[in-house]
Design a protein around this motif. Structure first.
Motif, PDB file in Angstrom:
ATOM      1  N   LYS A  10     -18.856  11.458 -19.289  1.00  0.00           N
ATOM      2  CA  LYS A  10     -20.145  11.236 -19.964  1.00  0.00           C
ATOM      3  C   LYS A  10     -20.031  10.043 -20.910  1.00  0.00           C
ATOM      4  O   LYS A  10     -20.501  10.079 -22.051  1.00  0.00           O
ATOM      5  N   ALA A  11     -19.333   9.033 -20.496  1.00  0.00           N
ATOM      6  CA  ALA A  11     -19.097   7.906 -21.399  1.00  0.00           C
ATOM      7  C   ALA A  11     -20.274   6.950 -21.396  1.00  0.00           C
ATOM      8  O   ALA A  11     -21.079   6.914 -20.482  1.00  0.00           O
ATOM      9  N   PHE A  12     -20.337   6.199 -22.450  1.00  0.00           N
ATOM     10  CA  PHE A  12     -21.292   5.139 -22.629  1.00  0.00           C
ATOM     11  C   PHE A  12     -21.148   4.155 -21.472  1.00  0.00           C
ATOM     12  O   PHE A  12     -22.091   3.736 -20.844  1.00  0.00           O
ATOM     13  N   GLU A  13     -19.888   3.849 -21.209  1.00  0.00           N
ATOM     14  CA  GLU A  13     -19.554   2.914 -20.139  1.00  0.00           C
ATOM     15  C   GLU A  13     -18.442   3.527 -19.318  1.00  0.00           C
ATOM     16  O   GLU A  13     -17.595   4.221 -19.859  1.00  0.00           O
ATOM     17  N   PRO A  14     -18.409   3.305 -18.008  1.00  0.00           N
ATOM     18  CA  PRO A  14     -17.339   3.906 -17.208  1.00  0.00           C
ATOM     19  C   PRO A  14     -15.962   3.419 -17.651  1.00  0.00           C
ATOM     20  O   PRO A  14     -15.761   2.237 -17.901  1.00  0.00           O
ATOM     21  N   ILE A  15     -15.029   4.366 -17.768  1.00  0.00           N
ATOM     22  CA  ILE A  15     -13.666   4.012 -18.125  1.00  0.00           C
ATOM     23  C   ILE A  15     -12.881   3.970 -16.825  1.00  0.00           C
ATOM     24  O   ILE A  15     -12.452   4.992 -16.308  1.00  0.00           O
ATOM     25  N   ALA A  16     -12.761   2.788 -16.281  1.00  0.00           N
ATOM     26  CA  ALA A  16     -12.110   2.652 -14.990  1.00  0.00           C
ATOM     27  C   ALA A  16     -11.528   1.259 -14.874  1.00  0.00           C
ATOM     28  O   ALA A  16     -12.007   0.325 -15.500  1.00  0.00           O
ATOM     29  N   ALA A  17     -10.459   1.140 -14.087  1.00  0.00           N
ATOM     30  CA  ALA A  17      -9.884  -0.174 -13.856  1.00  0.00           C
ATOM     31  C   ALA A  17      -9.176  -0.187 -12.517  1.00  0.00           C
ATOM     32  O   ALA A  17      -8.778   0.854 -12.003  1.00  0.00           O
ATOM     33  N   THR A  18      -9.046  -1.376 -11.973  1.00  0.00           N
ATOM     34  CA  THR A  18      -8.413  -1.524 -10.672  1.00  0.00           C
ATOM     35  C   THR A  18      -7.266  -2.514 -10.771  1.00  0.00           C
ATOM     36  O   THR A  18      -7.359  -3.518 -11.461  1.00  0.00           O
ATOM     37  N   ASN A  19      -6.206  -2.189 -10.073  1.00  0.00           N
ATOM     38  CA  ASN A  19      -5.059  -3.081  -9.999  1.00  0.00           C
ATOM     39  C   ASN A  19      -4.861  -3.420  -8.528  1.00  0.00           C
ATOM     40  O   ASN A  19      -4.623  -2.536  -7.714  1.00  0.00           O
ATOM     41  N   THR A  20      -4.984  -4.686  -8.202  1.00  0.00           N
ATOM     42  CA  THR A  20      -4.846  -5.047  -6.792  1.00  0.00           C
ATOM     43  C   THR A  20      -3.533  -5.780  -6.547  1.00  0.00           C
ATOM     44  O   THR A  20      -3.417  -6.572  -5.628  1.00  0.00           O
ATOM     45  N   SER A  21      -2.536  -5.517  -7.383  1.00  0.00           N
ATOM     46  CA  SER A  21      -1.231  -6.122  -7.107  1.00  0.00           C
ATOM     47  C   SER A  21      -0.125  -5.084  -7.158  1.00  0.00           C
ATOM     48  O   SER A  21       0.915  -5.307  -7.733  1.00  0.00           O
ATOM     49  N   THR A  22      -0.386  -3.938  -6.541  1.00  0.00           N
ATOM     50  CA  THR A  22       0.621  -2.891  -6.486  1.00  0.00           C
ATOM     51  C   THR A  22       1.612  -3.193  -5.363  1.00  0.00           C
ATOM     52  O   THR A  22       1.205  -3.521  -4.258  1.00  0.00           O
ATOM     53  N   THR A  23       2.886  -3.098  -5.693  1.00  0.00           N
ATOM     54  CA  THR A  23       3.913  -3.269  -4.662  1.00  0.00           C
ATOM     55  C   THR A  23       4.281  -1.888  -4.112  1.00  0.00           C
ATOM     56  O   THR A  23       4.533  -0.965  -4.886  1.00  0.00           O
ATOM     57  N   VAL A  24       4.291  -1.771  -2.797  1.00  0.00           N
ATOM     58  CA  VAL A  24       4.648  -0.501  -2.162  1.00  0.00           C
ATOM     59  C   VAL A  24       5.608  -0.783  -1.017  1.00  0.00           C
ATOM     60  O   VAL A  24       5.399  -1.719  -0.257  1.00  0.00           O
ATOM     61  N   ILE A  25       6.679  -0.017  -0.940  1.00  0.00           N
ATOM     62  CA  ILE A  25       7.588  -0.143   0.202  1.00  0.00           C
ATOM     63  C   ILE A  25       7.761   1.229   0.832  1.00  0.00           C
ATOM     64  O   ILE A  25       8.069   2.214   0.150  1.00  0.00           O
ATOM     65  N   LEU A  26       7.554   1.299   2.134  1.00  0.00           N
ATOM     66  CA  LEU A  26       7.697   2.555   2.865  1.00  0.00           C
ATOM     67  C   LEU A  26       8.811   2.401   3.892  1.00  0.00           C
ATOM     68  O   LEU A  26       8.834   1.452   4.671  1.00  0.00           O
ATOM     69  N   ASP A  27       9.741   3.340   3.847  1.00  0.00           N
ATOM     70  CA  ASP A  27      10.820   3.353   4.828  1.00  0.00           C
ATOM     71  C   ASP A  27      10.407   4.320   5.931  1.00  0.00           C
ATOM     72  O   ASP A  27      10.314   5.526   5.702  1.00  0.00           O
ATOM     73  N   THR A  28      10.146   3.789   7.111  1.00  0.00           N
ATOM     74  CA  THR A  28       9.587   4.648   8.159  1.00  0.00           C
ATOM     75  C   THR A  28      10.631   5.547   8.816  1.00  0.00           C
ATOM     76  O   THR A  28      10.293   6.407   9.611  1.00  0.00           O
ATOM     77  N   ARG A  29      11.914   5.354   8.499  1.00  0.00           N
ATOM     78  CA  ARG A  29      12.925   6.242   9.083  1.00  0.00           C
ATOM     79  C   ARG A  29      12.864   7.629   8.445  1.00  0.00           C
ATOM     80  O   ARG A  29      13.081   8.635   9.096  1.00  0.00           O
ATOM     81  N   ASN A  30      12.595   7.643   7.135  1.00  0.00           N
ATOM     82  CA  ASN A  30      12.647   8.932   6.447  1.00  0.00           C
ATOM     83  C   ASN A  30      11.414   9.232   5.590  1.00  0.00           C
ATOM     84  O   ASN A  30      11.341  10.268   4.953  1.00  0.00           O
ATOM     85  N   GLY A  31      10.460   8.319   5.602  1.00  0.00           N
ATOM     86  CA  GLY A  31       9.242   8.578   4.827  1.00  0.00           C
ATOM     87  C   GLY A  31       9.391   8.342   3.345  1.00  0.00           C
ATOM     88  O   GLY A  31       8.508   8.697   2.560  1.00  0.00           O
ATOM     89  N   ASN A  32      10.504   7.722   2.930  1.00  0.00           N
ATOM     90  CA  ASN A  32      10.666   7.421   1.507  1.00  0.00           C
ATOM     91  C   ASN A  32       9.713   6.315   1.093  1.00  0.00           C
ATOM     92  O   ASN A  32       9.537   5.331   1.813  1.00  0.00           O
ATOM     93  N   ILE A  33       9.150   6.479  -0.072  1.00  0.00           N
ATOM     94  CA  ILE A  33       8.174   5.499  -0.523  1.00  0.00           C
ATOM     95  C   ILE A  33       8.464   5.137  -1.988  1.00  0.00           C
ATOM     96  O   ILE A  33       8.804   6.005  -2.788  1.00  0.00           O
ATOM     97  N   VAL A  34       8.451   3.855  -2.288  1.00  0.00           N
ATOM     98  CA  VAL A  34       8.581   3.439  -3.687  1.00  0.00           C
ATOM     99  C   VAL A  34       7.417   2.513  -3.997  1.00  0.00           C
ATOM    100  O   VAL A  34       6.993   1.733  -3.150  1.00  0.00           O
ATOM    101  N   SER A  35       6.921   2.602  -5.207  1.00  0.00           N
ATOM    102  CA  SER A  35       5.863   1.681  -5.569  1.00  0.00           C
ATOM    103  C   SER A  35       5.951   1.343  -7.044  1.00  0.00           C
ATOM    104  O   SER A  35       6.596   2.035  -7.825  1.00  0.00           O
TER     105      SER A  35
END
Lengths: 131, 182
Positions: free
Chosen positions: B37-62
């Motif tokens: 119920k804020a005066f203005e929306p409290i939200a933000a976006t980050n479009t420079s997230t680094t993500v690495i997924l290892d497809t052998r075991n499903g390990n993910i780091v970000s």
């Protein structure tokens, strides 16, 4: 009308006017959007190697600062470019990337967001091409 | 000499093996929304997230940089970095986890996996359990999901004056498009 009454009116009017201006500025201050990179003077103008040395010394002090860097685009991807193999730049307008060719020398201005330990790269955001 | 050659060949084969099994992105989108119920929306976006997924075991780091979060409002962005997240002291948030039962088969259609891992913000760690959808198309891997965190878990104190305007649970949306690491 006495002089006093007239002055009183002028006084009230000016107070109201001042208040309106104050509220207007206050409103603008509270709701202004973040400054774009293009409007900010760079805190540092350097070549890519010099920049890397400075980052090795003290990267945290540069976080959030706007920098201007000259370097070589060693990799051009869909969402950004890599300068001298270690500085990753994302662009304000992704169309800008299309005008860059691999191994081209380029000057860019952008906001430093941090050092990416997963890929061992320094990351810049909202970059614009200067030259 | 021969052992050296064998070693080189082995290293080469190993590197091929490793290369073919990682997907990554540098420009993933991480968004948060904490309005109430804020005066203005409290939200933000980050479009420079680094993500690495290892497809052998499903390990993910970000990894996501605090300074990379873009708000609509400059003052809000300043408060976020200076008062709430101490972005200069703790410049990033990291996540290490695993996609439960991950396999490359059947990814042509969206598949839901349980994601368990540890989220670290401001030097504090918290276990996260959520589910994400994964889909593969051509050489791209799409990962998206939603989870909630509470500011208290990361020692983020919210002044009483704005407490009613910020949600107790902050919603985090992730939307990543990974490419094969070559």
């Amino acid at each position: 009308m006495s002089l006093l009454k007239k002055n009183k009116l002028v006084f009230i009017f000016s107070v109201v006017a001042l208040l309106a201006i104050g509220v207007g500025y206050g409103y603008q201050y509270i709701f202004m959007s973040p400054k774009k990179v293009v409007e900010i003077t760079p805190k540092l103008t350097a070549g890519a190697d010099e920049f890397n040395n400075l980052m090795d010394e003290n990267l945290p002090s540069w976080i959030g600062k706007v920098v201007q860097i000259t370097g070589k685009a060693t990799q051009v991807t869909q969402d950004g470019i890599l300068l001298n193999g270690s500085i990753y730049c994302q662009f304000e307008n992704s169309q800008d990337i299309q005008s860059i060719t691999k191994n081209q020398n380029i000057v860019i201005k952008g906001k430093l967001v941090g050092f990416d330990e997963l890929l061992m790269e320094t990351k810049l955001n909202q970059c614009i091409i200067i030259q | 000499m021969t052992t050296n050659k064998i070693l080189i060949v082995l290293c080469f084969l190993l590197s091929l093996q490793l290369q073919a099994q990682k997907y990554y992105t540098r420009s993933g989108s991480t968004q948060f929304e904490g309005s109430e119920k804020a005066f203005e929306p409290i939200a933000a976006t980050n479009t420079s997230t680094t993500v690495i997924l290892d497809t052998r075991n499903g390990n993910i780091v970000s990894q996501v940089f605090m300074a990379g979060f873009q708000f609509k409002n400059a003052l809000m962005q300043e408060h976020f970095n200076e008062n709430y997240m101490d972005s200069y002291q703790y410049p990033k948030a990291t996540f290490k986890g695993n996609l439960d039962g991950f396999s490359m088969a059947n990814l042509k259609t969206s598949t839901t996996f349980d994601l368990n891992g540890v989220l670290a913000i401001k030097g504090l760690e918290k276990n996260i359990q959520t589910s994400v959808t994964v889909r593969q198309q051509d050489n791209r891997m799409f990962i998206s999901g939603v989870f909630f965190v509470s500011p208290e878990d990361f020692d983020i104190t919210i002044p009483s004056i704005v407490r009613d305007k910020i949600a107790k649970q902050i919603q985090i949306n992730i939307d990543y498009e990974l490419i094969e690491k070559k």
